[in-house]
Write a protein that holds these residues in place. Sequence first.
Motif, PDB file in Angstrom:
ATOM      1  N   TYR A  14       0.844  -1.203   0.000  1.00 59.99           N
ATOM      2  CA  TYR A  14       0.000   0.000   0.000  1.00 59.99           C
ATOM      3  C   TYR A  14       0.876   1.248   0.000  1.00 59.99           C
ATOM      4  O   TYR A  14       0.634   2.193  -0.767  1.00 59.99           O
ATOM      5  CB  TYR A  14      -0.914  -0.004   1.225  1.00 59.99           C
ATOM      6  N   LEU A  15       1.890   1.262   0.848  1.00 58.09           N
ATOM      7  CA  LEU A  15       2.785   2.413   0.899  1.00 58.09           C
ATOM      8  C   LEU A  15       3.585   2.570  -0.391  1.00 58.09           C
ATOM      9  O   LEU A  15       3.858   3.692  -0.830  1.00 58.09           O
ATOM     10  CB  LEU A  15       3.744   2.292   2.086  1.00 58.09           C
ATOM     11  N   PHE A  16       3.959   1.459  -1.005  1.00 54.25           N
ATOM     12  CA  PHE A  16       4.646   1.543  -2.291  1.00 54.25           C
ATOM     13  C   PHE A  16       3.754   2.239  -3.324  1.00 54.25           C
ATOM     14  O   PHE A  16       4.206   3.128  -4.057  1.00 54.25           O
ATOM     15  CB  PHE A  16       5.026   0.149  -2.792  1.00 54.25           C
ATOM     16  N   LEU A  17       2.488   1.842  -3.374  1.00 52.72           N
ATOM     17  CA  LEU A  17       1.556   2.477  -4.302  1.00 52.72           C
ATOM     18  C   LEU A  17       1.360   3.946  -3.951  1.00 52.72           C
ATOM     19  O   LEU A  17       1.325   4.817  -4.824  1.00 52.72           O
ATOM     20  CB  LEU A  17       0.211   1.751  -4.273  1.00 52.72           C
ATOM     21  N   ALA A 130       7.287  -1.518   7.500  1.00 56.34           N
ATOM     22  CA  ALA A 130       6.440  -1.512   6.297  1.00 56.34           C
ATOM     23  C   ALA A 130       6.886  -0.397   5.351  1.00 56.34           C
ATOM     24  O   ALA A 130       6.935  -0.586   4.126  1.00 56.34           O
ATOM     25  CB  ALA A 130       4.973  -1.330   6.691  1.00 56.34           C
ATOM     26  N   ALA A 131       7.226   0.781   5.918  1.00 60.76           N
ATOM     27  CA  ALA A 131       7.714   1.889   5.092  1.00 60.76           C
ATOM     28  C   ALA A 131       9.058   1.541   4.462  1.00 60.76           C
ATOM     29  O   ALA A 131       9.313   1.852   3.287  1.00 60.76           O
ATOM     30  CB  ALA A 131       7.829   3.152   5.943  1.00 60.76           C
ATOM     31  N   ILE A 132       9.926   0.893   5.238  1.00 58.84           N
ATOM     32  CA  ILE A 132      11.235   0.485   4.710  1.00 58.84           C
ATOM     33  C   ILE A 132      11.058  -0.513   3.567  1.00 58.84           C
ATOM     34  O   ILE A 132      11.708  -0.403   2.517  1.00 58.84           O
ATOM     35  CB  ILE A 132      12.095  -0.125   5.835  1.00 58.84           C
ATOM     36  N   TYR A 133      10.174  -1.488   3.747  1.00 53.50           N
ATOM     37  CA  TYR A 133       9.935  -2.489   2.696  1.00 53.50           C
ATOM     38  C   TYR A 133       9.370  -1.834   1.437  1.00 53.50           C
ATOM     39  O   TYR A 133       9.683  -2.265   0.321  1.00 53.50           O
ATOM     40  CB  TYR A 133       8.983  -3.560   3.199  1.00 53.50           C
ATOM     41  N   VAL A 422       6.546  11.270   2.410  1.00 50.57           N
ATOM     42  CA  VAL A 422       7.356  10.572   3.410  1.00 50.57           C
ATOM     43  C   VAL A 422       7.546  11.448   4.651  1.00 50.57           C
ATOM     44  O   VAL A 422       7.511  10.959   5.784  1.00 50.57           O
ATOM     45  CB  VAL A 422       8.720  10.166   2.828  1.00 50.57           C
ATOM     46  N   THR A 423       7.728  12.752   4.447  1.00 57.87           N
ATOM     47  CA  THR A 423       7.880  13.671   5.578  1.00 57.87           C
ATOM     48  C   THR A 423       6.629  13.671   6.449  1.00 57.87           C
ATOM     49  O   THR A 423       6.700  13.510   7.675  1.00 57.87           O
ATOM     50  CB  THR A 423       8.160  15.099   5.077  1.00 57.87           C
ATOM     51  N   LEU A 424       5.458  13.846   5.822  1.00 59.40           N
ATOM     52  CA  LEU A 424       4.202  13.859   6.577  1.00 59.40           C
ATOM     53  C   LEU A 424       3.922  12.495   7.200  1.00 59.40           C
ATOM     54  O   LEU A 424       3.433  12.411   8.340  1.00 59.40           O
ATOM     55  CB  LEU A 424       3.051  14.269   5.654  1.00 59.40           C
ATOM     56  N   PHE A 425       4.239  11.433   6.474  1.00 58.94           N
ATOM     57  CA  PHE A 425       4.044  10.085   7.000  1.00 58.94           C
ATOM     58  C   PHE A 425       4.868   9.871   8.266  1.00 58.94           C
ATOM     59  O   PHE A 425       4.363   9.370   9.275  1.00 58.94           O
ATOM     60  CB  PHE A 425       4.439   9.056   5.936  1.00 58.94           C
ATOM     61  N   THR A 426       6.134  10.261   8.217  1.00 65.49           N
ATOM     62  CA  THR A 426       7.019  10.074   9.371  1.00 65.49           C
ATOM     63  C   THR A 426       6.517  10.870  10.574  1.00 65.49           C
ATOM     64  O   THR A 426       6.463  10.364  11.698  1.00 65.49           O
ATOM     65  CB  THR A 426       8.452  10.516   9.025  1.00 65.49           C
TER      66      THR A 426
END
Length: 445
Positions: A14-17, A130-133, A422-426
């Motif tokens: 999902y994060l990849f997409l 999950a974000a790393i993957y 990625v900034t907002l996600f983190t």
Amino acid sequence: MKSRKKLIAYLSFYLFLFFFAPPIIPKVSFFYIITAFSLFMLLHRYRQEALQIIKATKMNNFIKIFIVVIVLAFVGACINFTTDNIHSVTDIIMTSARLFLSCPMGLICILYFLCVCKRHNITKHEAIMAAIYAGIIESVFALLALISPEIKNILLNIMRNNIDNETIARSYLAEFRLFGFAKDLFDHFGYGMGILATLPLYVAINRRKVKYLLLSIPMIAATIINARTGIIIIGVIVIALLFGYIFKIIRNFNISLQAKAKQFATLFGSVAVTLSAIILAVNIVYDLNPRMRANTIADFSSVFTAFISGGESANGGVGEVLFSESFWQLPETPTGLIVGQGHSLYGSVGYSHSDVGYINDIWFFGLIGCLIIYSLLSYYAIRVTNPQNTEERMLMIGVLLSFFIFQVKGTALWSANLGALVTLFTIFLFSYYNNNKQNTRKRLS
């Protein structure tokens, strides 16, 4: 155990997409599709979790302030358009839309991710993994494209057919860049992938396991072969994390000098091994594409020269353009400088073009808007995330510094780019887990 692994795999995909996926239909961004899916799931399945997460992260206040600034800038743009200060109505709409894509649309997807984590009791460590993957999935595409010209051509044709971007269509760029499968393989790619590539270091320090560092290598390689801006982002966050870890060891008075020496030896040994592996990987990559090496050296050299001596005197290259006077033009009127003109300089009709994030932001919502947005992001990164230890605090400082540094090269918060997402996600991932943990303790006490 198998079902949990499947759930992590789902979250990673999902994060990849969400982070990377290019349009699957010409000019129809996959980002719109996944945002619509996320919104549907939030409204029909995760309402209760969404409300709890919004409260814990203060996401609603972030969205409100962000949108108010955009709306006020839009109103100012409409006024300027009626007085002939803006040449094209498209410039007004596009600048506002670019920011709207990042917030609130990007936060809808982040909220859905956190809701799934909450429903299924996914830990902070698992969410970060999950974000790393997701970053590793993209790295696999990038490295396959580097190794196999046939695979690169297939991926590149899909992106060129479906992405409305003139730059990606330039054939000469494909000779030494454009390795991967994403909606953007340029500076914003380096910005976002640079942050993702440092997360394994944070995990390694936090869990005291060196093996996690190996996960950084493919993401660093994917960054180097596409967007050298990411090298600077990686360097900034790595320095912040290492500085925090060293300071933590020094100020720990509960252990002996011998124990501290052992920790320092482990740290420097791990860093040395990791750097050696990275240098080896970089050399292999550059041996496969010598022109890439030459362009990387030329770009960094020109930026350094331009930064020291001034853009106009730089000896060609990216630096000459980036630090040229035309890229740093401010609004001529005090009103325009303070509250903005309601549009950017990025491709605007009748104005000198600029890539610089600070300049484009000033033209859009002025110094006041910049102060509000930058302070908002800083407050959430440093305070709302409620860092639980030195590693988290330094990671968030590194992410925040990355934002301000990238603003020199491009607009960090535009168009739901990889860096902004990625900034907002983190920020909101740490805000949720740290504040939710704190609220749980209060209820139990």
